[in-house]
Scaffold this motif. Structure first.
Motif, PDB file in Angstrom:
ATOM      1  N   ALA A  66       1.002  -1.105  -0.001  1.00 22.32           N
ATOM      2  CA  ALA A  66       0.091   0.089  -0.248  1.00 22.32           C
ATOM      3  C   ALA A  66       0.839   1.195   0.192  1.00 22.32           C
ATOM      4  CB  ALA A  66      -0.769  -0.104   1.183  1.00 22.32           C
ATOM      5  N   VAL A  67       0.600   2.300  -0.806  1.00 18.44           N
ATOM      6  CA  VAL A  67       1.357   3.382  -0.617  1.00 18.44           C
ATOM      7  C   VAL A  67       0.477   4.523  -0.211  1.00 18.44           C
ATOM      8  CG1 VAL A  67       2.618   5.063  -2.151  1.00 18.44           C
ATOM      9  CG2 VAL A  67       2.776   2.623  -2.825  1.00 18.44           C
ATOM     10  N   LEU A  68       0.807   5.095   0.852  1.00 23.03           N
ATOM     11  CA  LEU A  68       0.170   6.137   1.523  1.00 23.03           C
ATOM     12  C   LEU A  68       0.574   7.689   1.336  1.00 23.03           C
ATOM     13  CD1 LEU A  68       0.271   4.291   4.968  1.00 23.03           C
ATOM     14  CD2 LEU A  68      -1.397   4.129   3.186  1.00 23.03           C
ATOM     15  N   ASP A  69      -0.277   8.886   1.282  1.00 23.25           N
ATOM     16  CA  ASP A  69       0.023   9.874   1.138  1.00 23.25           C
ATOM     17  C   ASP A  69       1.225  10.294   2.661  1.00 23.25           C
ATOM     18  OD1 ASP A  69      -0.819  10.858  -1.247  1.00 23.25           O
ATOM     19  OD2 ASP A  69      -2.808  10.688  -0.278  1.00 23.25           O
ATOM     20  N   PRO A  70       2.060  11.183   2.535  1.00 23.56           N
ATOM     21  CA  PRO A  70       2.762  11.646   3.556  1.00 23.56           C
ATOM     22  C   PRO A  70       1.827  12.511   4.272  1.00 23.56           C
ATOM     23  CG  PRO A  70       3.511  13.037   1.515  1.00 23.56           C
ATOM     24  CD  PRO A  70       2.603  11.865   1.254  1.00 23.56           C
ATOM     25  N   PRO A  71       1.960  12.573   5.413  1.00 21.78           N
ATOM     26  CA  PRO A  71       1.219  13.492   6.562  1.00 21.78           C
ATOM     27  C   PRO A  71       1.584  14.811   6.310  1.00 21.78           C
ATOM     28  CG  PRO A  71       2.921  12.447   7.750  1.00 21.78           C
ATOM     29  CD  PRO A  71       2.852  11.891   6.282  1.00 21.78           C
ATOM     30  N   SER A  72       0.481  15.640   6.554  1.00 22.33           N
ATOM     31  CA  SER A  72       0.635  17.008   6.723  1.00 22.33           C
ATOM     32  C   SER A  72       1.297  17.565   7.867  1.00 22.33           C
ATOM     33  CB  SER A  72      -0.697  17.839   6.173  1.00 22.33           C
ATOM     34  OG  SER A  72      -1.527  17.415   6.964  1.00 22.33           O
ATOM     35  N   GLU A  73       1.802  18.838   8.107  1.00 23.24           N
ATOM     36  CA  GLU A  73       2.298  19.473   9.368  1.00 23.24           C
ATOM     37  C   GLU A  73       1.286  18.841  10.692  1.00 23.24           C
ATOM     38  OE1 GLU A  73       3.246  22.304   6.964  1.00 23.24           O
ATOM     39  OE2 GLU A  73       4.696  20.350   6.501  1.00 23.24           O
ATOM     40  N   PRO A  74       1.922  18.510  11.701  1.00 17.83           N
ATOM     41  CA  PRO A  74       1.060  18.321  12.676  1.00 17.83           C
ATOM     42  C   PRO A  74       0.282  19.390  13.222  1.00 17.83           C
ATOM     43  CG  PRO A  74       3.235  18.274  13.573  1.00 17.83           C
ATOM     44  CD  PRO A  74       3.425  18.362  12.081  1.00 17.83           C
ATOM     45  N   SER A  77       6.935  19.006  11.421  1.00 19.81           N
ATOM     46  CA  SER A  77       6.967  19.569  12.616  1.00 19.81           C
ATOM     47  C   SER A  77       6.119  20.788  12.316  1.00 19.81           C
ATOM     48  CB  SER A  77       8.494  19.973  13.207  1.00 19.81           C
ATOM     49  OG  SER A  77       8.957  21.151  12.351  1.00 19.81           O
ATOM     50  N   SER A  78       5.766  21.479  13.745  1.00 17.58           N
ATOM     51  CA  SER A  78       4.780  22.599  13.756  1.00 17.58           C
ATOM     52  C   SER A  78       5.564  23.232  14.984  1.00 17.58           C
ATOM     53  CB  SER A  78       3.357  22.350  13.955  1.00 17.58           C
ATOM     54  OG  SER A  78       3.097  21.954  12.693  1.00 17.58           O
ATOM     55  N   GLU A  79       5.358  24.568  15.049  1.00 21.47           N
ATOM     56  CA  GLU A  79       5.766  25.302  16.275  1.00 21.47           C
ATOM     57  C   GLU A  79       4.844  26.228  16.729  1.00 21.47           C
ATOM     58  OE1 GLU A  79       9.790  27.115  15.977  1.00 21.47           O
ATOM     59  OE2 GLU A  79       8.646  28.812  15.130  1.00 21.47           O
ATOM     60  N   ILE A  80       4.740  26.398  18.086  1.00 20.44           N
ATOM     61  CA  ILE A  80       3.955  27.539  18.640  1.00 20.44           C
ATOM     62  C   ILE A  80       4.611  28.512  19.659  1.00 20.44           C
ATOM     63  CG2 ILE A  80       2.834  25.875  20.530  1.00 20.44           C
ATOM     64  CD1 ILE A  80       0.268  27.215  20.112  1.00 20.44           C
TER      65      ILE A  80
END
Length: 181
Positions: free
Chosen positions: A97-105, A171-174
């Protein structure tokens, strides 16, 4: 002849993927098929031959491992490995199965008592590893939720959530000050 062994495997679009087969004995002949069409074969010590769709972006090793570079959605399917070790034939099957990469968290936050609680979520279809890092802090926090005492919050600090899976990291930052102001 039905394959004696079948395994569900998956990779991510754009990544390198290897069907790891660990064959210990010497192999005389190897044939990899995808949905019944040949994609790669190797005869004894001769160099491997590749067929469309894997031509130019795959490597077949002498131990039977088949690596596909720059995985595409169209690479998904049923792969069959046939090999002969001069005594008998062997068949293995893999369903890729080939999955789409995740978007930023995504980062959300709430105040619970005297703590700021940060939560990180991912849209990926498989479990990922979550890690939090604070600016200037060498330590990593390996969890989806991360709690910081409000009294310790420095206005200049940012918190970054990393999600990792296989060879991929997002990654995501806050900025912490925006959470408590």
């Amino acid at each position: 002849v039905a394959p004696i062994y079948s395994e569900d495997v998956f990779g991510i679009v754009g990544e390198t993927f290897t069907f790891a087969v660990e064959i210990k004995q010497r192999i005389e002949e190897i044939i990899w098929k995808k949905n019944k069409d040949k994609v790669a074969e190797r005869d004894g010590r001769n160099p491997p031959i590749y067929f469309t769709p894997l031509q130019g972006r795959s490597v077949l090793k002498e131990n039977g491992n088949l690596t596909i570079f720059n995985l595409e959605k169209s690479d998904a399917g049923a792969y069959e490995l046939y090999y002969w070790d001069s005594v008998k034939d062997h068949y293995l099957q893999f369903i890729l199965a080939v999955l789409d990469p995740p978007s930023e968290p995504k980062i959300s936050y709430s105040i619970k008592g005297d703590n700021l609680v940060l939560n990180c979520t991912s849209d990926f279809q498989r479990p990922v590893n979550y890690t939090w890092k604070l600016s200037y802090d060498p330590e990593s926090h390996w969890s989806q939720e991360f709690s910081i005492p409000i009294k310790n919050i420095d206005a200049t600090k940012k918190a970054t959530c990393f999600i990792t899976f296989s060879q991929m990291e997002k990654s995501s930052e806050i900025s912490l000050i925006q959470c408590i102001s």
